[in-house]
Motif scaffolding. Structure first.
Motif: not given
Length: 236
Positions: A156, A224-225, A231
Motif C-alpha cells: 500500500e 490509497y495509500p 494502514i
C-alpha cells in the motif's frame, strides 16, 4: 572493502563501471564513520557491510530487470539501501531516496555529494503522504524497498508510486511465504499482479534472500495509500 566488493560483483556476473568498487568502498567507509554517531546500520564489520548491504543490493541487477535509464524511488531508504548501490552500479538510473527521518536524508545528501553522484534526489517525507503528490503517484518505472514493513502494508505504501507497466521490487527473507499469501488481496486492489518471487544467494557468505516482484497493471485507485494509522489498523 574494495577488493571484496570487486570479487563479489564478479561472482554475481556483473560488469559495473570501473569506479563502482572504489565508490562503494568509500560509501562503506562513510557509513561506518557516521554510524558511530547515528544509528544507520546494526552491521559494523566491514566484510559484512560488503556482503549483507552492497552485494545484497547488487543482486537486484541479476534478475533480468532493465535498470538502464529508468526512474526509481527507494521507499524507506534508511542508509541508502538498495537505492545508492544500484545508482553506483548503474549510473544512468534516475534515483529518488525517500525517508521519513530528516537527519538520515541530510547524511545521504552529503554521501551523494562526496561520491559525485548526479540525478539523485534525497527526499524527507512520509511514504504514504508523498505518494499523493503530483509527479510521484504512478510516476516511477521502478520502486524498491528493503525490509521496511510486512508485505501487505508495504504494497500500500509503494505500489501507488509505480507507473503502469512498471515494477515494485521488495527485498525480503526467504521465509516470507506467509507474507506473500497475505498480500495477494492488497496487490490486486492496488492495481498490481504478483510475479513469481526470486530467491538468490549472496556470494561469499551463503546467505539467501528473496525479491518479491509486483507488476503494475492499472493505476492505483483513489483513496490509497491511506493514513499510516489506518494502514496499520486495517491492512488490506
Amino acid at each position: 572493502m574494495e577488493e571484496r566488493i570487486a570479487r563479489g560483483l564478479a561472482a554475481l556476473g556483473l560488469t559495473p563501471p570501473p569506479d563502482a568498487a572504489p565508490k562503494l568502498a568509500e560509501y562503506g567507509r562513510l557509513l561506518l564513520e557516521q554510524n558511530q554517531v547515528m544509528n544507520l546500520t546494526a552491521i559494523t564489520d566491514p566484510d559484512q557491510v560488503v556482503d549483507l548491504h552492497f552485494l545484497d543490493c547488487a543482486a537486484l541487477l541479476t534478475l533480468g530487470v532493465d535498470f538502464r535509464d529508468k526512474s526509481l524511488i527507494d521507499v524507506g531508504t534508511g542508509a541508502g539501501f538498495p537505492g545508492l548501490p544500484l545508482k553506483i552500479l548503474e549510473p544512468s538510473l534516475r534515483l529518488t531516496l525517500l525517508d521519513s527521518l530528516g537527519k538520515r536524508v541530510r547524511w545521504l545528501e552529503s554521501v551523494c555529494e562526496a561520491l559525485s553522484l548526479d540525478s539523485v534526489a534525497c527526499l524527507h517525507a512520509r511514504a504514504e503522504e508523498q505518494a499523493l503528490a503530483e509527479g510521484f503517484r504512478d510516476g516511477f518505472d521502478l520502486v524498491t524497498s528493503r525490509a521496511v514493513a510486512a508485505l501487505p502494508l508495504l504494497c500500500e505504501l509503494c505500489l501507488p508510486y509505480v507507473k503502469v507497466g512498471g515494477l515494485f521490487l521488495a527485498m525480503k527473507s526467504v521465509d516470507s511465504g506467509e507474507e506473500l499469501n497475505q498480500a495477494g488481496r492488497a496487490i490486486a486492489k492496488l492495481g498490481g499482479r504478483l510475479l513469481p518471487p526470486v530467491d538468490y544467494e549472496i556470494p561469499g557468505c551463503g546467505v539467501r534472500h528473496r525479491v518479491v516482484r509486483v507488476e503494475k497493471l492499472s493505476p492505483t485507485p483513489k483513496g490509497y495509500p491511506r493514513r499510516w494509522a489506518k494502514i496499520q489498523k486495517a491492512p488490506l
